[in-house]
Design a protein around this motif. Structure first.
Motif, mmCIF file in Angstrom:
data_model
loop_
_atom_site.group_PDB
_atom_site.id
_atom_site.type_symbol
_atom_site.label_atom_id
_atom_site.label_comp_id
_atom_site.label_asym_id
_atom_site.label_seq_id
_atom_site.Cartn_x
_atom_site.Cartn_y
_atom_site.Cartn_z
ATOM 1 N N VAL A 55 -3.799 25.774 -41.657
ATOM 2 C CA VAL A 55 -3.071 24.521 -41.830
ATOM 3 C C VAL A 55 -1.874 24.484 -40.883
ATOM 4 O O VAL A 55 -1.608 23.467 -40.214
ATOM 5 N N ASN A 56 -1.161 25.595 -40.817
ATOM 6 C CA ASN A 56 -0.012 25.720 -39.921
ATOM 7 C C ASN A 56 -0.404 25.382 -38.478
ATOM 8 O O ASN A 56 0.191 24.509 -37.835
ATOM 9 N N TRP A 57 -1.430 26.076 -37.992
ATOM 10 C CA TRP A 57 -1.845 25.869 -36.607
ATOM 11 C C TRP A 57 -2.601 24.556 -36.437
ATOM 12 O O TRP A 57 -2.717 24.037 -35.330
ATOM 13 N N GLY A 58 -3.099 24.003 -37.555
ATOM 14 C CA GLY A 58 -3.724 22.688 -37.496
ATOM 15 C C GLY A 58 -2.708 21.606 -37.160
ATOM 16 O O GLY A 58 -3.007 20.675 -36.394
ATOM 17 N N PHE A 59 -1.517 21.707 -37.738
ATOM 18 C CA PHE A 59 -0.461 20.756 -37.395
ATOM 19 C C PHE A 59 -0.085 20.881 -35.916
ATOM 20 O O PHE A 59 0.152 19.879 -35.235
ATOM 21 N N GLU A 60 -0.047 22.122 -35.420
ATOM 22 C CA GLU A 60 0.266 22.313 -33.999
ATOM 23 C C GLU A 60 -0.845 21.725 -33.123
ATOM 24 O O GLU A 60 -0.574 21.132 -32.078
ATOM 25 N N ALA A 61 -2.091 21.881 -33.559
ATOM 26 C CA ALA A 61 -3.214 21.314 -32.806
ATOM 27 C C ALA A 61 -3.151 19.792 -32.791
ATOM 28 O O ALA A 61 -3.442 19.152 -31.766
ATOM 29 N N LEU A 71 -3.044 12.883 -20.828
ATOM 30 C CA LEU A 71 -3.688 13.530 -19.692
ATOM 31 C C LEU A 71 -5.194 13.283 -19.668
ATOM 32 O O LEU A 71 -5.765 12.989 -18.625
ATOM 33 N N GLU A 72 -5.828 13.412 -20.836
ATOM 34 C CA GLU A 72 -7.264 13.202 -20.927
ATOM 35 C C GLU A 72 -7.651 13.055 -22.400
ATOM 36 O O GLU A 72 -6.927 13.537 -23.280
ATOM 37 N N PRO A 73 -8.774 12.390 -22.688
ATOM 38 C CA PRO A 73 -9.224 12.290 -24.083
ATOM 39 C C PRO A 73 -9.465 13.689 -24.648
ATOM 40 O O PRO A 73 -9.999 14.568 -23.962
ATOM 41 N N MET A 74 -9.054 13.892 -25.890
ATOM 42 C CA MET A 74 -9.121 15.231 -26.465
ATOM 43 C C MET A 74 -9.419 15.127 -27.961
ATOM 44 O O MET A 74 -8.741 14.398 -28.693
ATOM 45 N N SER A 75 -10.434 15.840 -28.413
ATOM 46 C CA SER A 75 -10.741 15.879 -29.846
ATOM 47 C C SER A 75 -9.805 16.874 -30.538
ATOM 48 O O SER A 75 -9.175 17.715 -29.886
ATOM 49 N N PHE A 76 -9.757 16.780 -31.859
ATOM 50 C CA PHE A 76 -8.921 17.707 -32.614
ATOM 51 C C PHE A 76 -9.400 19.139 -32.418
ATOM 52 O O PHE A 76 -8.586 20.062 -32.279
ATOM 53 N N TRP A 77 -10.712 19.362 -32.400
ATOM 54 C CA TRP A 77 -11.229 20.708 -32.205
ATOM 55 C C TRP A 77 -10.862 21.252 -30.828
ATOM 56 O O TRP A 77 -10.516 22.432 -30.696
ATOM 57 N N GLN A 78 -10.941 20.416 -29.796
ATOM 58 C CA GLN A 78 -10.536 20.870 -28.460
ATOM 59 C C GLN A 78 -9.062 21.259 -28.443
ATOM 60 O O GLN A 78 -8.680 22.258 -27.820
#
Length: 319
Positions: A55-61, A71-78
């Motif tokens: 969850v912590n790193w999910g907020f950072e993502a 810069l470019e289209p980006m999914s949450f997983w990317q």
């Protein structure tokens, strides 16, 4: 400069050694604390802390996804994958500089170096969140331990913290001014093309990034408090929050020259502030080290998978 860095590392490690390992029964006491935590009915708090890691790193993502859209289209997983790569590379570099390289390498755009400004904004947002909440935490210590004995010094510190918070917010919502300031310094002018993206983020975007930074901060804070409770630190909710936020603040304002100095600064800060609250240093140290192992070291090891996959992809081994 190199000598100054070595002095900072040396002084940090020396103070850390003096604070922790000078007592002859340190390791015996520490072993007892760890065994007691493992047998405690509150050991489920360790599981809760671990559950909060993604969850912590999910907020950072999510922050990086919003920043990287310029810069470019980006999914949450990317974005999550880029954060994990940056975490692993940042683990072994001074001041987590490898975080920049990791996120840049994950981009497909040819203007990868322009991402430096976007990464800086993300880190600056997190720093603003740390300073805002940490200033409130330190205010508790100023009022509780300094106001009656040193009113003049306490008032000065309050004004300093207020000025710092105001300055940080002004800079965050006027990122163009930071780019102009860099352009005004001749030796730094060649960095302007890489930082110019900072001026493209609007105030609503900055607010959203700041709220995400505060949410991530709240998760980190809860993890630390859970571990403090597990290791037998008993305080009021206000004291927990003030001690943890003050610790994060002190750690954030001291440059992390290396992994060891970064680790030592946080532990020294925690032991000092919680020591003022009458807590044993080894319990606080155990919680702080556990937080580092769970939230930084372990995810960095996991991130090595993505680093390896990135290298293989560059060689055409994987898609």
């Amino acid at each position: 400069m190199a000598l100054a860095k070595l002095l900072v590392v040396g002084l940090t490690l020396f103070l850390f050694y003096q604070a922790v390992f000078t007592a002859p029964d340190t390791f015996l006491s520490w072993g007892g604390i760890l065994r007691q935590a493992g047998q405690s009915p509150l050991r489920y708090l360790l599981l809760l802390t671990a559950i909060l890691i993604p969850v912590n790193w999910g907020f950072e993502a999510k922050k990086w996804q919003l920043l990287g859209q310029k810069l470019e289209p980006m999914s949450f997983w990317q974005a999550y994958r880029a954060v994990m790569v940056g975490l692993s590379l940042g683990f072994i570099t001074p001041n987590r500089l490898g975080d920049y390289a990791g996120r840049v390498l994950e981009l497909k755009s040819r203007q990868r170096l322009e991402a430096i400004g976007a990464i800086f904004i993300g880190r600056f947002c997190q720093l603003v969140a740390t300073v805002l909440v940490g200033s409130a935490g330190l205010l508790y210590f100023i009022l509780a331990f300094g106001w009656q004995r040193y009113p003049g010094v306490s008032l000065s510190l309050f004004i300093l913290l207020l000025a710092l918070c105001t300055a940080m917010l002004l800079l965050l919502y006027n990122a163009k001014a930071m780019v102009v300031a860099v352009a005004a310094i001749k030796p730094l002018r060649h960095f302007v093309p890489y930082l110019s993206i900072m001026g493209t983020y609007t105030s609503p975007e900055m607010s959203r990034l700041l709220w995400l930074s505060l949410a991530r901060y709240a998760v980190f804070l809860m993890q630390f408090i859970f571990l403090l409770i597990l290791y037998g630190v008993r305080l009021s909710p206000l004291q927990y929050v003030s001690g943890v936020s003050g610790t994060f603040f002190l750690k954030s304002v001291v440059p992390s020259v290396s992994l060891l100095s970064d680790l030592g600064v946080r532990e020294l800060s925690a032991m000092y502030l919680f020591g003022l609250l009458g807590q044993a240093r080894l319990q606080v140290l155990s919680a702080s080290l556990s937080l580092w192992l769970l939230n930084i070291a372990a995810p960095s090891v996991v991130g090595l998978y993505f680093v390896l996959r990135l290298r293989l992809a560059r060689k055409g081994v994987v898609a």
